[in-house]
Each structure stands twice: as C-alpha cells, then as structure tokens.
Enzyme design. Structure first.
Site, short mmCIF file in Angstrom:
data_model
loop_
_atom_site.label_atom_id
_atom_site.label_comp_id
_atom_site.label_asym_id
_atom_site.label_seq_id
_atom_site.Cartn_x
_atom_site.Cartn_y
_atom_site.Cartn_z
N ARG A 161 0.84 -1.21 0.00
CA ARG A 161 0.00 0.00 0.00
C ARG A 161 0.88 1.26 0.00
O ARG A 161 1.51 1.58 1.00
CB ARG A 161 -0.93 0.03 1.21
CG ARG A 161 -1.78 1.30 1.27
CD ARG A 161 -3.01 1.19 2.15
NE ARG A 161 -2.72 1.13 3.56
CZ ARG A 161 -3.65 1.27 4.52
NH1 ARG A 161 -4.92 1.47 4.19
NH2 ARG A 161 -3.32 1.19 5.80
N ASP A 444 -3.94 2.84 14.30
CA ASP A 444 -3.13 3.41 13.24
C ASP A 444 -3.65 4.81 12.94
O ASP A 444 -4.48 5.33 13.69
CB ASP A 444 -3.11 2.50 12.00
CG ASP A 444 -4.46 2.39 11.31
OD1 ASP A 444 -5.42 3.09 11.71
OD2 ASP A 444 -4.55 1.60 10.35
#
Length: 530
Positions: A161, A444
């Site tokens: 990603r 996160d």
C-alpha cells in the site's frame, strides 16, 4: 526537456545505495513529471467538492457515469496467487513485521507505507529494502534477545500500500518541489520488484488508499500503464485493490472498478477511515454528529448499507470484495478478556462471510486462525465467493448517509478515550512507529483520525456528554491534562519525556481544537518529522 536528477535531501540511511539507485530515481522522476500536475489538479477538485458539501450540496450517484453503471462489463481476472484472499494481515514494513506477517498463515500480507507507518526517511527507504529481501527470500532478523526470524516455506501473497495522493516525500525533490509520496512508494517497489515477482510466478499487487473518486482511480490506471510500458512489462500485469474509505467513493464504486478494470484487484471496506471521512466531509453539519466511536459498529445503518453495496457491486463486476479490519490484539495474560474479544471478532467475520465477502482484514497474527476458520466454513473448497451475487440488495443514497445510531450517546468515557488514545498514538507516530498497541487494540492513523475528528466535531457543534456538560475546548484541555498525568504515571517520567507525549498533545490540540477542520492529521504531523 532533458531529465534532471532527483535531489535527495534525506540523511544517510542504511540500504539507500541499493534502493535509491540512479535508474530507480530516474524512474520515479518520470512519474512525477508525467503525472504530478494531474495529481495536483485532482487534489484541487477534492477541495472544491468538499467546499460544495459545506455549502449544502448533497451526495448522489453521478449522472454523467450512468452508462458505466448500467452497462455489462467485468474486470480482468487475477493471477492464481491472488485468487484466495480469505484473511489479509496488515502492518508496516519493518523487518520483523514483514517476516511474521508473511509467516502468519494469512492469505495475503498488505505491507503498508501508509496508515500503519510513520513516513520517516529511514522507514520509507528501509521498508523498500525489506520487501526486496522478502521477495528474494533473503530476509532475516535477530532480536536483541537473540531470537532469530526467517521465512517459512509457505508465505502469504505480498500486496503493497503506497501513500495516498495527498502525501508528499520531502526528502526527494524534483524541480524544487517535494515528490508525490505515492510515486516514491509505488515507483521504487515496482521498479525493483516487478520482474522479480513475475519470475517467481507472482506479480506486483497494490492497495490504493484514500481514493475519493473514479477520476483519481483513472490517474492510477494511467500511472500503471506508464510504469508497465517503461519497464517492458505487459499492461494489465499490475493488480490494485481500492480501499473504499471515503464516503464520496462509496457513490462511485462501479466507476472506480471500471477505470481500473484491466488492473483491478477489487474493493475493500476501509471501515475506520470511512467513519472519519463522513465526519470530515460533513464537518459543517450538526446533524452528522456521531456518538462514541465504540458505538459506531458495522451494523449501524450507514455502515451496513455501504458494505452490502460494496459486495453487490464487486461481484456483479467479477471483482473481489474485502471486509474490514479486526484491530483487537490478543492478551497473553488475560484469557477472560481474550475470550470476550475473540467472540466479537468471530461475530464480525461470520457476518462478513455470510454477506458474501471474499476475505477480511486482521491486525495481529493471533487473529488469523479465528478469521480463517469462519471463511473456511463458509467457502468450503471454493477459492472465493465471486459467484455470490446479491440481487436482493438495493441501497439508496439516503441509506448511505443514514448516520443515525440507535441508542447512540456521547459519554465521558468516550471523550476521554478519544483524547487518551489520540495522544498515545501520536506520540508513537512521532517516535517512528505508525502501528501502536493501545488498550489491546492496534491503532493506526485511521483510528487516530476518528479520535481527533470526533473531538473536533463535538466541540465545533456544542455537543454534550449524556447527562453532563457541553463539550468545550476548555473541557477537552482539562481532560487532556488529566489523561497526560495518567500516561506519565503509567510509563514513568523518563519515557514520558523521551516518548514525545507533550509534543503529541500539542499536535492533538492542533488537529482536534482548530477553528477549521484539518484535512489529515498526518499533514501537520509530517512537518514535525526530520
């Protein structure tokens, strides 16, 4: 005009010589020169669309793309090693994490340069080196205690990603301007590994973060074609899964798949960022105030509508539908807590498997067996559920925006959790660790965005704690001081100072108590990184 070299402004870090080669830098410079202006224009379009929503515009399906939605088309098939995606584990690209994730028993490991990663120069460069070594099966790690880590014979399929379109890499500059972060992350990985992967019977696979429209997906498709042509690799070799984690993208799922149809790996329900995006896009609307984060589950109306529509849309087009993150981190000291939490994880995965998802996300290797068991039960010998159509699903624009949470309340505990978790996460992020274990959850940037955006929303719209006071900036600062004291007592004075907690509190106030909504906390956060 002749190419000029990328200017490298980062400090000397290990692995730079083999990652930042002259040819690799020339390749990513080409991406910047070819597509940088288009990326800038799309970011401007984001701002215009956001401003229109603030003026009262509504979201709906796009009339200009009605033909795409009504036409009969399918995305291209994927290689065999991407056909099974029952459990995908995610995490940053540090060496130990890469080994453990690839060995976890998951179907896929998503190596993350985005929300689970702090974009320090060392993290970005060493992460690329770690992935090269993993593909070559040369990656090893020895812990300070002497424990050795190596790859197993069977490993998960690797997907990467890159950073979203909004982020830059200030340590690489072209014509005096920072390189687009996505061009560094995608470009270096593709340049170094595309041929390596093909030689091993795989291919370069990606997740695309923070995509807000089909036009942004179109830009990625053009980047893929350019990159493949430049290296003499057949078009369609790249496969990319788009995270539907911005509310505007939920209205363009067909169109996003269509733009990437030769390169599509499907869509993923990025649940945490999706909640954050709804708060952000409708920041001016008091009727979009949400209750405590813990109460915004996958069964509330707007979350249920968007995930059902995602499965239906993907499978109609022959594309994979991936479920949301299970962020729980099992405790090795409290079996009772584990039992209760794993039951919730299991319920979540049972629902996703029954809804037709082809797989799901977990944040910790210990969750892989629980999630895998539920998808194995549902799929049996099948590799996926692409044959599972959902003709009974009919989702309207109003359902996608139905943010009512039955019985939803704002509590003192919810406000304190947002402040505490927000500060603890930002301190971890500033120290260079973008995936932080806090209160048995893997936090996160996406979950931190919910914490700070809820505080902003509650203060901005004068929301009240149930049975308690109005939430003001003064109240938030009082709670912040109290929570900082708790953190100091828990970690000790020495680590409190070294751990950058006071700086994290400053950053939290900057993004949670600002007059205007700060688009991403990582933007002012990045200014604080060397």
């Amino acid at each position: 005009m002749a190419m000029t070299a990328v200017e490298v402004r980062g400090p000397r870090v290990s692995d730079a010589e083999r990652v930042l080669t002259r040819d690799a830098l020339t390749f990513i410079e080409g991406l910047q020169r070819e597509f940088g202006a288009r990326r800038d224009a799309l970011l401007a379009t984001r701002q215009q669309r956001w401003a229109a929503l603030r003026r009262g515009a509504t979201l709906d399906l796009l009339p200009e793309t009605a033909t795409v939605r009504s036409s009969d088309w399918k995305v291209a098939p994927v290689p065999k090693d991407l056909e099974v995606r029952k459990v995908e584990i995610t995490g940053p690209t540090d060496r130990k994490m890469v080994i453990n994730a690839l060995n976890s028993g998951a179907s896929v490991f998503m190596a993350d340069f985005e929300d689970a990663n702090t974009p320090t120069w060392e993290n970005m460069v060493s992460g690329q080196a770690n992935l090269i070594d993993a593909i070559d099966r040369k990656i090893e790690f020895t812990s300070p205690e002497g424990k050795q880590y190596r790859l197993s014979d069977k490993v998960a399929t690797l997907v990467v990603r890159p950073r979203g379109w909004h982020l830059v890499e200030k340590h690489l500059q072209v014509d005096g301007k920072p390189l687009v972060g996505a061009f560094m992350d995608f470009g270096l990985y593709f340049f170094h590994n595309a041929r390596r992967l093909l030689d091993k019977g795989s291919a370069p696979y990606f997740y695309l973060a923070k995509t807000e429209s089909h036009l942004e997906a179109r830009l990625w498709n053009h980047v893929f074609n350019y990159a493949q042509d430049a290296l003499g690799i057949p078009r369609g070799t790249i496969k990319a899964t788009v995270l539907i984690e911005v509310v505007t993208a939920a209205f363009e799922m067909d169109e996003i798949l269509y733009e990437l149809r030769d390169h599509s790996g499907g869509l993923n329900a990025g649940r945490w960022d999706y909640i954050f995006s709804l708060i952000k896009k409708f920041d001016s609307r008091a009727d979009y105030v949400l209750p405590d984060r813990i109460q915004v589950t996958m069964t509330v109306p707007f979350m249920r509508a968007y995930t059902e529509l995602l499965v239906k849309t993907c499978h109609k087009r022959g594309a994979f539908a991936l479920g949301g993150m299970a962020a729980y981190i099992p405790s090795r000291r409290d079996p009772a807590v584990n039992e209760q939490a794993l039951a919730k994880v299991r319920d979540d995965k049972v629902r996703e498997a029954n809804d037709g998802f082809d797989g799901t996300w977990v944040a910790h290797p210990d969750l892989v067996p629980t999630a895998m068991e539920e998808f194995d039960k549902k799929l049996g010998s099948k590799r996926n559920q692409l044959d599972r159509q959902r003709p009974e699903v009919n989702v309207s624009a109003s359902q996608l925006l139905d943010i009512h949470v039955p019985g939803g309340t704002i509590t003192d505990a919810g406000l304190r959790a947002n402040v505490n978790v927000g500060i603890q996460y930002l301190a971890s992020w500033l120290r260079g660790t973008g995936a932080a274990a806090i209160n048995n959850l893997m936090e996160d940037a996406a979950t931190a965005e919910i914490s700070r955006s809820q505080v902003w929303q509650w203060v901005h719209h004068g929301a009240s704690i149930a049975g308690g006071p109005v939430i003001t900036a003064e109240l938030v600062r009082t709670i912040e001081r109290e929570e900082l004291d708790k953190i100091r007592q828990a970690v000790g004075d020495d680590f409190y100072i070294r751990g950058r907690f006071d700086e994290a509190a400053e950053l939290f106030e900057q993004v949670a108590l600002s007059k205007d909504f700060v688009e991403f906390l990582t933007l002012p956060g990045y200014d604080r990184l060397d």
